[in-house]
Design an enzyme around this catalytic site. Structure first.
Site, mmCIF file in Angstrom:
data_model
loop_
_atom_site.group_PDB
_atom_site.id
_atom_site.type_symbol
_atom_site.label_atom_id
_atom_site.label_comp_id
_atom_site.label_asym_id
_atom_site.label_seq_id
_atom_site.Cartn_x
_atom_site.Cartn_y
_atom_site.Cartn_z
ATOM 1 N N GLN A 285 -0.608 -4.819 4.863
ATOM 2 C CA GLN A 285 -1.658 -4.943 3.867
ATOM 3 C C GLN A 285 -1.693 -6.346 3.257
ATOM 4 O O GLN A 285 -2.739 -6.814 2.837
ATOM 5 C CB GLN A 285 -1.449 -3.905 2.752
ATOM 6 C CG GLN A 285 -1.599 -2.465 3.223
ATOM 7 C CD GLN A 285 -1.212 -1.487 2.132
ATOM 8 O OE1 GLN A 285 -1.160 -1.840 0.961
ATOM 9 N NE2 GLN A 285 -0.918 -0.245 2.522
ATOM 10 N N CYS A 286 -0.561 -6.988 3.177
ATOM 11 C CA CYS A 286 -0.497 -8.332 2.603
ATOM 12 C C CYS A 286 -0.639 -9.368 3.717
ATOM 13 O O CYS A 286 -0.285 -9.120 4.877
ATOM 14 C CB CYS A 286 0.837 -8.553 1.886
ATOM 15 S SG CYS A 286 1.150 -7.364 0.567
ATOM 16 N N THR A 287 -1.152 -10.505 3.330
ATOM 17 C CA THR A 287 -1.254 -11.605 4.287
ATOM 18 C C THR A 287 0.108 -12.286 4.365
ATOM 19 O O THR A 287 0.472 -13.091 3.503
ATOM 20 C CB THR A 287 -2.327 -12.619 3.836
ATOM 21 O OG1 THR A 287 -3.558 -11.923 3.657
ATOM 22 C CG2 THR A 287 -2.501 -13.705 4.872
ATOM 23 N N VAL A 288 0.885 -11.914 5.357
ATOM 24 C CA VAL A 288 2.249 -12.426 5.484
ATOM 25 C C VAL A 288 2.219 -13.666 6.380
ATOM 26 O O VAL A 288 2.104 -13.569 7.606
ATOM 27 C CB VAL A 288 3.195 -11.354 6.075
ATOM 28 C CG1 VAL A 288 4.613 -11.901 6.172
ATOM 29 C CG2 VAL A 288 3.153 -10.096 5.209
#
Length: 662
Positions: free
Chosen positions: A524-527
């Site tokens: 879900q996060c922009t890693v």
């Protein structure tokens, strides 16, 4: 420029104005343009502005002053003064301008030829006491007439000829020999900028040197002409007599008199220093400082850099996250002054560390990203026209319930209007499907479009090609600015003869779908590695600037690092690639090119034509039915053909010579 003194308490200063300087280095002094202006008696001079403070300190002030004095002496000897008496007065300025801090150092000299021994002034008194009443009235009348005439108003040196019947006339210096006959008075007059009652002004010094050197006169009667409210004032004007007895050296043709003239500062011959920063508007200062960096780039390296085009280009940033924040700041550094950011999210606790336009307070208050980013841009640079728009971008694969359809259609209309009203669009959103509608709208409007996307340690930056139907649709809305107009014309001349460059979706064989469902936290996060976004953002903005300055704009062919060697003309900003892909894991970067696809779900003629025909109904169907775009573009048939295609493999071993390295 200077004028005669017109106030008994204040002297008339020498004024150096912006119009005093030639517009080009090769131009002559702009004196002719001011001829006949009674308030601007021209004084030629030289301004030396050094590039460094060390250069200012080491300048040969004595040598420069001597050279200016020789100019005056040569003009006296050659007779040029009689034709143009303004050259009898000169000024010299040396300066250093620290344009970053608004500090200025300067020294001013008024070169004066030294009479050795000095002239002796006798019988200096107000003109009203020296003349008879009739003479004073006549002299005033002819001086007023001289000052009112456009042919003589700005001629600072002249002869006052008074006949035996007290009638006065004014003659130019070149008529001196014709005035020497008969019983009359001759006064050598000049416009006197000084106000004091006991001393004549500075123009008299070189005037006396000229009179003696030219006509060998030892006893000179002179008139210091002064005014009151624009008319001759015999009460403040002075008449005096000067006795000149220079040395025999003045009779030598090769002789050049000594020159003095540097102004003193606090009774010392030191330069003056002024700090304008304390009296300037801070907003104007930051604008000037920002523009200075760009002007220095143009001056030193890029003469063709079009700063007005950059400042006038309207940029739309879709996405105000890690990429959006960096791109906005890079655009401002290049001089872009009109930026609109679109985002629907709020500032989260994790954002301020990676997204440079947000602070801890923004995340605590839960401010909307687009609004907070625009406000931050204005705080960084008050001259930027930044606007934040909170809205979601409709996406394929995200079906819309009937009750929400109108809201989605409103968003589609708003996005369409935003793209139409801007010159360049940056696609900087997190998901693949959120870039589909902007890509379609940009292809339809033929807009300059840049995409930047991030992986964990890799990035991709690309420019979209021109729209597929830009040459056939006469009903399309006119571009909103000269930048867009130029882009449109470029596309018309290029798209027919050469293949278009592809968009973000041209290499895909499936339509964009929902990529956010069933994601774990790490998905879900922009890693990404923290250094990746600044690199990709910088390349995206540099690509944008390169497109603006390329003669073909968005229709320019893809260039490689060796393409300039193959005969194409070199651009001032270097090559203009189509795609840039990089990987931090190997600190590598490569340039690729991909032409447009006839089956592209975003920019092919079929999709753009269908959008123009059906409008928002088409968009809504693409959003609600994931396979619709694939069916429309032929990707469905393509996949069926690929699945039914069988290959017969030859198990025989061939020689290595049959293999070709690609």
């Amino acid at each position: 420029f200077y004028t005669p003194c017109s106030n008994p308490h204040v002297s008339s200063h020498l004024s150096l104005l912006a119009e005093s300087l030639p517009t080009e280095p090769s131009d002559e002094l702009p004196i002719a343009a001011t001829r006949g202006n009674r308030n601007k008696c021209s004084v030629p001079g030289t301004l030396y502005n050094t590039n460094t403070y060390e250069g200012y300190q080491s300048i040969d002030k004595k040598g420069l002053l001597k050279a200016e004095g020789k100019k005056i002496w040569d003009d006296i000897r050659s007779g040029k003064v009689e034709e143009d008496c303004s050259v009898l007065l000169r000024f010299l300025i040396i300066s250093f301008a620290d344009l970053k801090r608004f500090h200025f150092d300067y020294s001013i000299a008024f070169p004066a030829l030294v009479l050795d021994p000095p002239a002796t002034l006798v019988d200096l008194k107000p003109a009203s006491e020296w003349f008879t009443a009739e003479e004073a009235e006549s002299v005033s009348a002819c001086c007023n007439e001289w000052r009112m005439s456009s042919l003589t108003a700005d001629v600072p040196f002249f002869l006052v000829y008074i006949s035996s019947n007290s009638h006065a006339t004014i003659r130019p210096l070149k008529d001196f020999k014709d005035c020497q006959h008969g019983d009359h008075k001759i006064l050598f007059a000049f416009y006197d900028p000084y106000h004091g009652p006991n001393n004549p002004g500075w123009p008299l010094r070189n005037y006396l040197a000229f009179i003696y050197a030219r006509w060998n006169i030892n006893k000179v009667q002179f008139l210091c002409y002064r005014e009151n409210r624009g008319f001759a004032d015999m009460g403040s004007s002075l008449v005096g007599e000067a006795l000149i007895q220079p040395s025999q050296a003045w009779q030598d043709e090769e002789h050049v008199p000594q020159v003095i003239g540097w102004e003193v500062n606090s009774k010392k011959k030191v330069s003056r220093h002024i700090d304008l920063s304390t009296s300037m508007d801070p907003t104007r200062m930051v604008i000037s400082a920002a523009d200075l960096n760009l002007k220095l780039m143009r001056w030193r390296q890029l003469p063709s850099l079009n700063l007005s085009m950059l400042s006038g280009t309207k940029c739309l940033l879709l996405g105000a996250g890690t990429l959006g924040c960096q791109v906005a700041r890079m655009l401002m550094a290049w001089g872009v002054r009109k930026i609109t950011l679109v985002d629907s999210g709020k500032v989260a606790m994790s954002n301020p560390l990676r997204q440079s336009l947000y602070t801890f307070d923004d995340s605590v208050k839960g401010d909307k990203k687009a609004v907070a980013a625009a406000e931050s841009l204005r705080k960084i640079f008050p001259a930027v026209e930044a606007e934040g728009i909170v809205m979601a971008i409709p996406m394929p694969g995200h079906p819309v319930p009937s009750k929400d359809e109108q809201g989605v259609l409103d968003d589609c209309k708003r996005l369409h209007d935003l793209i139409e009203s801007h010159d360049a669009v940056f696609l900087l959103t997190d998901t693949r499907e959120s870039r589909w509608l902007p890509t379609l709208l940009c292809a339809n409007a033929n807009k300059l479009t840049i995409t930047a996307a991030l992986g964990f340690d890799s990035f991709m930056v690309m420019r979209h090609g021109s729209g597929p139907l830009s040459t056939t649709d006469d009903s399309k809305t006119e571009p909103v600015s000269s930048v867009s107009t130029g882009v449109g014309k470029m596309s018309l001349s290029q798209s027919d003869s050469k293949p278009r460059l592809g968009c973000y979706f041209c290499n895909d064989v499936v339509a964009p779908v929902d990529s956010t469902a069933n994601r774990t936290l790490d998905q879900q996060c922009t890693v990404t590695r923290p250094g990746l976004a600044p690199i990709a953002s910088a390349l995206a903005v540099e690509l944008f600037v390169g497109i603006l300055h390329h003669p073909l704009g968005i229709s320019a062919e893809a260039e490689f690092d060796n393409s300039l060697d193959s005969g194409s003309s070199e651009q001032p900003l270097g090559i203009l690639p189509h795609q840039i892909r990089g990987a931090l894991s190997q600190f590598s970067q490569m340039i690729l090119v991909g032409h447009s696809s006839n089956s592209c779900t975003a920019c092919c003629p079929t999709v753009v034509s269908e959008y123009r025909k059906r409008g928002q109904d088409f968009v809504l169907q693409a959003i609600n039915h994931p396979t619709y775009l694939e069916d429309l573009t032929g990707l469905t048939e393509l996949m069926k053909s690929a699945n039914s295609f069988e290959l017969d493999w030859d198990d025989a071993t061939d020689n290595d010579d049959d293999f070709v390295e690609i």
